[in-house]
Design an enzyme around this catalytic site. Structure first.
Site, PDB file in Angstrom:
ATOM      1  N   ASN A  54       0.953  -1.073   0.047  1.00 34.39           N
ATOM      2  CA  ASN A  54      -0.185   0.124  -0.133  1.00 34.39           C
ATOM      3  C   ASN A  54       1.002   1.086  -0.004  1.00 34.39           C
ATOM      4  O   ASN A  54       1.321   1.614   0.912  1.00 34.39           O
ATOM      5  CB  ASN A  54      -0.999  -0.191   1.389  1.00 34.39           C
ATOM      6  N   GLU A  73      -7.169   4.878   7.352  1.00 31.34           N
ATOM      7  CA  GLU A  73      -6.964   6.440   6.834  1.00 31.34           C
ATOM      8  C   GLU A  73      -7.993   6.987   6.029  1.00 31.34           C
ATOM      9  O   GLU A  73      -8.624   8.044   6.287  1.00 31.34           O
ATOM     10  CB  GLU A  73      -5.668   6.433   6.122  1.00 31.34           C
ATOM     11  N   GLU A 116      -5.828  -4.511  10.454  1.00 26.05           N
ATOM     12  CA  GLU A 116      -4.723  -3.644  10.751  1.00 26.05           C
ATOM     13  C   GLU A 116      -5.101  -2.842  12.078  1.00 26.05           C
ATOM     14  O   GLU A 116      -6.331  -1.982  11.859  1.00 26.05           O
ATOM     15  CB  GLU A 116      -4.601  -2.607   9.623  1.00 26.05           C
ATOM     16  N   SER A 174       2.719  -1.568  10.733  1.00 29.11           N
ATOM     17  CA  SER A 174       4.264  -1.593  10.749  1.00 29.11           C
ATOM     18  C   SER A 174       4.987  -2.934  10.566  1.00 29.11           C
ATOM     19  O   SER A 174       5.666  -3.219  11.170  1.00 29.11           O
ATOM     20  CB  SER A 174       4.372  -1.171  12.368  1.00 29.11           C
TER      21      SER A 174
HETATM   22  P1  PGA Z   1       2.429   0.806   7.608  1.00 28.96           P
HETATM   23  O1  PGA Z   1       1.093   1.092   6.950  1.00 28.96           O
HETATM   24  O2  PGA Z   1       3.067  -0.586   7.336  1.00 28.96           O
HETATM   25  O3  PGA Z   1       3.243   1.872   7.349  1.00 28.96           O
HETATM   26  O4  PGA Z   1       2.003   0.630   9.010  1.00 28.96           O
HETATM   27  C1  PGA Z   1      -0.021  -0.237   6.831  1.00 28.96           C
HETATM   28  C2  PGA Z   1      -1.026   0.279   6.270  1.00 28.96           C
HETATM   29  O5  PGA Z   1      -1.669   1.497   6.359  1.00 28.96           O
HETATM   30  O6  PGA Z   1      -1.803  -0.429   5.278  1.00 28.96           O
END
Ligand code: PGA
Length: 254
Positions: A9, A98, A168, A214
């Protein structure tokens, strides 16, 4: 046996030029294996160039980060699932936290988007996950199961095989504070149990569940070893060729 899946992503990162540079580097030494499927969800502006650049590579598929649920109409600034299909997108991320938090997407909107993505022959990657506050209040499963139920409202057992679920935890996204693998496994197991209950045992066996939040080249191998984790939705670590390559490599362990 479920094929591992690693979804990049890229969020609002990488110009067209950077995208093509990434791909040129990533392709060097890339050995396709049927045991792992790779999806790159680039910004809309790069999708066409990326689609052309990966057309000769088996094992890497194109994905988008969002879409509208309608096919066309007066929706300024929105992108139709039909347009994404035309670009050879195979996957669309739906309901990323988000989008939910910064752009006020509701569970109802997410459910409509999942239905629209399926109707256009693509695979939705439905994102679900609790906030820190939800977890501290012991409401993780309450929140996650509601997101699941509303997100999959329009999905029957037959279409379920095309749906990917990404768990997530919101507090783990972009913070460097991933969930521990057992913590993630606990929720993944509940999700698989929910699918079994609501959509049938066959769907529960075949549905691919990703962990996101993360994920890094250092920690991914301990996530993929968990029985109900089939891959990852990767943000920050998918922007760099070396870390993304390592994650893809480790996904082959399954
Ligand atoms: P990140 O994002 O791996 O930077 O934590 C994951 C995501 O938002 O899908």
């Amino acid at each position: 046996m479920r094929t591992s899946l690693v979804v990049a992503n890229w969020k609002m990162n990488h110009t067209i030029e950077e995208t093509l540079k990434f791909l040129t580097r990533f392709k060097k030494g890339f050995v396709n294996t049927s045991s792992v499927e790779i999806v790159i969800c680039a910004p809309y502006t790069s999708l066409y160039s990326l689609s052309v650049a990966i057309s000769d590579i088996v094992g890497i598929k194109l994905g988008a980060q969002n879409c509208h649920w309608e096919e066309r109409g007066a929706y300024t600034g929105e992108v139709s699932p039909q347009f994404l299909r035309e670009l050879n997108c195979s996957y669309v991320i739906v309901g990323h936290s988000e989008r939910r938090l910064l752009f006020s997407e509701t569970d109802e909107m997410v459910g409509k988007k999942v239905g629209a993505v399926l109707n256009h022959g693509m695979n939705p990657v439905l994102c679900i996950g609790e906030t820190r506050k939800n977890r501290d209040e012991g409401k993780t499963w309450e929140v996650v199961s509601e997101q699941l139920a509303k997100g999959l409202l329009r999905v029957d057992s037959l279409s379920m095989e095309k749906v990917v679920i990404a768990y997530e935890p919101v507090w783990a996204i972009g913070t460097g504070l991933s969930a521990t693998p057992p913590m993630a496994q606990e929720v993944h197991k509940l999700i698989r149990g929910w699918i079994k209950e609501e959509k049938g045992e066959g769907c529960a066996m075949t549905s691919r569940l990703l962990y996101g939040g993360s994920v890094s080249a250092q920690n991914f191998s301990s996530f993929i070893k968990q029985p109900d984790i089939d891959g990852a939705l990767v943000g920050g670590a998918s922007l760099e060729v070396d870390s993304f390559r390592q994650i893809v490599h480790d996904a082959r362990v399954l």
